[in-house]
Design an enzyme around this catalytic site. Structure first.
Site, mmCIF file in Angstrom:
data_model
loop_
_atom_site.group_PDB
_atom_site.id
_atom_site.type_symbol
_atom_site.label_atom_id
_atom_site.label_comp_id
_atom_site.label_asym_id
_atom_site.label_seq_id
_atom_site.Cartn_x
_atom_site.Cartn_y
_atom_site.Cartn_z
ATOM 1 N N LYS A 1 -22.106 -22.078 22.899
ATOM 2 C CA LYS A 1 -22.794 -20.783 22.798
ATOM 3 C C LYS A 1 -22.202 -19.950 21.667
ATOM 4 O O LYS A 1 -22.935 -19.389 20.850
ATOM 5 C CB LYS A 1 -22.661 -20.067 24.143
ATOM 6 N N GLY B 1 -23.319 -10.274 25.438
ATOM 7 C CA GLY B 1 -22.268 -9.437 24.864
ATOM 8 C C GLY B 1 -21.868 -9.914 23.479
ATOM 9 O O GLY B 1 -21.568 -9.115 22.582
ATOM 10 N N ASP C 1 -13.578 -17.663 29.799
ATOM 11 C CA ASP C 1 -14.884 -17.833 30.454
ATOM 12 C C ASP C 1 -14.831 -18.818 31.617
ATOM 13 O O ASP C 1 -15.825 -19.004 32.321
ATOM 14 C CB ASP C 1 -15.930 -18.302 29.433
ATOM 15 N N ARG D 1 -22.026 -17.676 35.140
ATOM 16 C CA ARG D 1 -20.854 -18.522 35.428
ATOM 17 C C ARG D 1 -20.387 -18.387 36.886
ATOM 18 O O ARG D 1 -19.822 -19.327 37.447
ATOM 19 C CB ARG D 1 -19.723 -18.214 34.458
HETATM 20 C C1 S3P Z 1 -16.958 -14.960 22.916
HETATM 21 C C2 S3P Z 1 -15.769 -14.371 23.220
HETATM 22 C C3 S3P Z 1 -15.329 -14.062 24.593
HETATM 23 C C4 S3P Z 1 -16.144 -14.807 25.631
HETATM 24 C C5 S3P Z 1 -17.608 -14.795 25.329
HETATM 25 C C6 S3P Z 1 -17.885 -15.402 23.972
HETATM 26 C C7 S3P Z 1 -17.320 -15.181 21.498
HETATM 27 O O1 S3P Z 1 -15.445 -12.677 24.824
HETATM 28 O O2 S3P Z 1 -15.913 -14.256 26.905
HETATM 29 O O3 S3P Z 1 -18.328 -15.526 26.306
HETATM 30 O O4 S3P Z 1 -18.272 -15.935 21.223
HETATM 31 O O5 S3P Z 1 -16.654 -14.606 20.625
HETATM 32 P P1 S3P Z 1 -14.219 -11.681 24.441
HETATM 33 O O6 S3P Z 1 -13.934 -11.938 23.045
HETATM 34 O O7 S3P Z 1 -14.734 -10.277 24.658
HETATM 35 O O8 S3P Z 1 -13.126 -12.037 25.401
#
Ligand code: S3P
Length: 443
Positions: free
Chosen positions: A26, A99, A319, A391
């Site tokens: 992802k 996010g 994650d 998840r």
């Molecule tokens: C991600 C970073 C992580 C992770 C998210 C994907 C990324 O978040 O939890 O699912 O692709 O940079 P954080 O960087 O806020 O911990």
């Protein structure tokens, strides 16, 4: 928004075995679309994750005038618009549940000359965005959040200046947002992190020809670079592979084999945690896919034991904690998770979601602000609410394999954000998941 209120009902059965390949990573899929969109030339992506989160990023780039083709489900061809070729979108950009899409795009769009509004679903609209907005403002970006959360409005600004940002949070999203803004800033932009986080941005920017200076916990870029299109092969997502991996751990028979899984060292905390817990995971067929190391993982049945999870592994398995909570529930003895308060800022408050779900299934759990203590034992039949967090839903689905009776999991539709094909993949290993859809109103 009206959306199907999907549920899983899992019938226990722990004769799980077989070989699977899970969908593309992802994090890498998001970045491939974003970087391809601002590159010069045509970027071909193979192994793209056709999950809702990455499709939201794809649609966002299309709404800003980038021509993107999908010759196949997992293949994307991006006709790069160049660093300054994005155009003002007709409406606010809806990034759904993602996010990563929102935070990385805040950085990327800080350097554009047009105004834009970013929003998302109910979960995303409850997540903290000042962690990114504040350092971007320090660079000169004009960004407003809504009480610290989305919707986020960027006014459009041309003159950003480089910063040396010492981040209080170990977050690849924060780091990536600032580095992307740094591509548009005057001089050098550097991020110094408190701990190692995933480095896909650094690796992929380098593949697009950007000079990225990485030294220990500091990553830096120079403003004014141009990205040159490059073909990207996306490895299988270790975060999705964690579910069949966990199935192999709870299986009485095994083995479970997962092919070509990305094992970038900034993502393999789950392998270290499971090994500490006594899991028998073997790696073979090491090779490189798209500048990332991959391997085939083979899990043999083994008794798990409770452990204290070392804090330095938290960002490297960030994650994967729903699965760690779930496996701790069947490990011999107690497992202590600490230093993991970031889990409260994910798609749901993952500490509370897992603690409440485990208690519903009769597991003894003590909740702390930054983690939990879980005492392994019997997992009863019951009903758990995933709170719409993909998840959480998938972690309980695997745990249900060893429950004493059926487990119903509520609000599972968002599994499609990261792992379309989850039920078929787990079904091929012998896990019996019945999916029911009833139209309800969520988000
Ligand atoms: C991600 C970073 C992580 C992770 C998210 C994907 C990324 O978040 O939890 O699912 O692709 O940079 P954080 O960087 O806020 O911990």
């Amino acid at each position: 928004m009206s959306r199907s209120a999907q549920e899983f009902v899992v019938t226990p059965g722990n004769s799980l075995s077989g070989e699977v390949t899970v969908a593309g990573d992802k994090s890498i899929s998001h970045r491939a679309i974003m970087f391809g969109a601002i590159a010069l030339g045509v970027t071909r992506v193979r192994g793209f994750l056709p999950g809702e989160d990455c499709l939201a990023t794809l649609a966002a780039m299309q709404s800003m005038g980038v021509r993107i083709e999908r010759p196949a489900e997992t293949e994307v061809v991006i006709h790069g618009a160049g660093m300054h070729g994005l155009r003002v979108p007709a409406a606010a950009i809806d990034l759904g549940n993602s996010g990563t899409a929102m935070r990385l795009m805040m950085g990327l769009l800080s350097g554009q000359s047009f105004p834009v509004e970013l929003t998302g679903d109910e979960s995303l609209r409850s997540r903290p965005m000042e962690r990114v907005a504040k350092p971007l403002r320090d660079m000169g970006a004009s960004i407003e959040t809504t009480d610290g959360k989305p919707p986020v409005r960027l006014a459009g600004k041309s003159g950003l200046s480089g910063v040396e940002y010492v981040s209080p949070i170990a977050s690849a999203q924060v780091k990536s947002a600032i580095l992307l803004a740094g591509l548009y800033a005057e001089g050098e932009t550097a991020v110094v992190e408190p701990a190692v986080t995933r480095d896909h941005t650094e690796r992929m920017l380098a593949a697009f020809g950007v000079n990225v200076d990485v030294s220990g916990l500091r990553s830096a870029v120079q403003g004014g670079a141009e990205l040159q299109a490059v073909d990207i092969d996306v490895p299988a997502d270790i975060s999705s592979a964690t579910f069949p991996l966990a199935a192999g751990c709870v299986s009485a028979t095994g083995p479970v084999v997962i092919h070509d899984v990305g094992i970038n060292p900034s993502r393999t905390g789950i392998l270290d945690i499971l090994s500490l817990m006594g899991a028998d995971i073997r790696q073979s067929e090491h090779r490189q896919i798209g500048g990332e190391p991959v391997a085939t993982l083979t899990v043999m049945p083994a008794a798990l034991k409770g452990v204290e999870i070392p804090r330095h592994l938290v960002p490297l398995a960030i994650d994967e904690f729903p699965v760690v909570f779930a496996l701790a529930a069947i490990a011999q003895g107690s497992t202590l998770i600490s230093g993991a308060e970031e889990l409260r800022a994910k798609e749901s408050d993952r500490i509370t979601a897992m603690v409440n779900g485990l208690r519903e299934l009769g597991v003894a759990v003590e909740e702390f602000p930054d983690g939990a203590r879980i005492t392994g034992g019997v997992v009863q039949a019951g009903v758990v609410d995933s709170l719409g967090d993909h998840r959480i839903a998938m972690a309980f689905a695997v745990l249900a394999a060893v429950a004493e009776g059926p487990v119903k999991i509520l609000n599972t539709a968002n599994v499609a954000t990261s792992f379309p094909g989850f039920t078929a993949c787990m079904g091929s290993l012998g896990l019996r998941i019945e999916v029911s859809d009833s139209v309800g109103s969520v988000g």
